[in-house]
Design a protein around this motif. Structure first.
Motif: not given
Length: 168
Positions: A88-97, A102-105
């Motif tokens: 899920l870290g992959d998902l966080w990274s893309i959404f961080n861009f 949106l998904l927090g830190t």
């Protein structure tokens, strides 16, 4: 781009003698070149930044991801056939861009989503899905008939005509 939008001024930013054409409507570059020359890109406000094969930035701690996160854009698009390869870290990274915060830190994401999901918390999975679902258009073109895909393509072309200064 020449076939769909011949009026767009396209610049390829690549190679040993590369120079950034500030008058171009579209600038194409590679991830590697962007990482090396982020100082030239990060101080400009782009109308749109499009990441093709966005899973390349899945490791949020990589120099490449950190460079991409520095880009300033009014609109952001991430294209990926495999947005989650390793976790899920992959998902966080893309959404961080796409939508920073949106998904927090990353630590908040780990605490609020990853750990509960690993424990089988279905409510947490639904909450995460509700946050990201409105922002996903995954497999759109694969599921549409060619006529509908063509219509979407025309819509995207119209959007491109209305905007300028894209970084792809």
């Amino acid at each position: 781009l020449k076939n769909f939008m011949p009026s767009l001024r396209v610049s390829v930013y690549h190679g040993a003698k590369r120079s950034l054409d500030v008058h171009a409507d579209v600038v194409l570059t590679s991830y590697h070149t962007l990482r090396l020359d982020i100082a030239r890109f990060k101080h400009r406000r782009w109308q749109m930044v499009v990441l093709d094969e966005a899973q390349v930035v899945k490791n949020a701690t990589s120099q490449l991801a950190k460079a991409v996160f520095q880009l300033d854009a009014e609109f952001r698009v991430a294209l990926s056939g495999t947005p989650v390869e390793n976790g899920l870290g992959d998902l966080w990274s893309i959404f961080n861009f796409l939508n920073k915060g949106l998904l927090g830190t990353y630590p908040e994401f780990q605490e609020n989503y990853v750990k509960p999901l690993e424990k089988g918390n279905d409510a947490c999975a639904q909450e995460l899905l509700q946050k990201i679902k409105p922002r996903l258009i995954h497999t759109l073109f694969h599921r549409l008939s060619s006529q509908k895909a063509s219509m979407i393509n025309r819509l995207l072309t119209s959007l491109a005509q209305a905007q300028s200064h894209f970084l792809l």
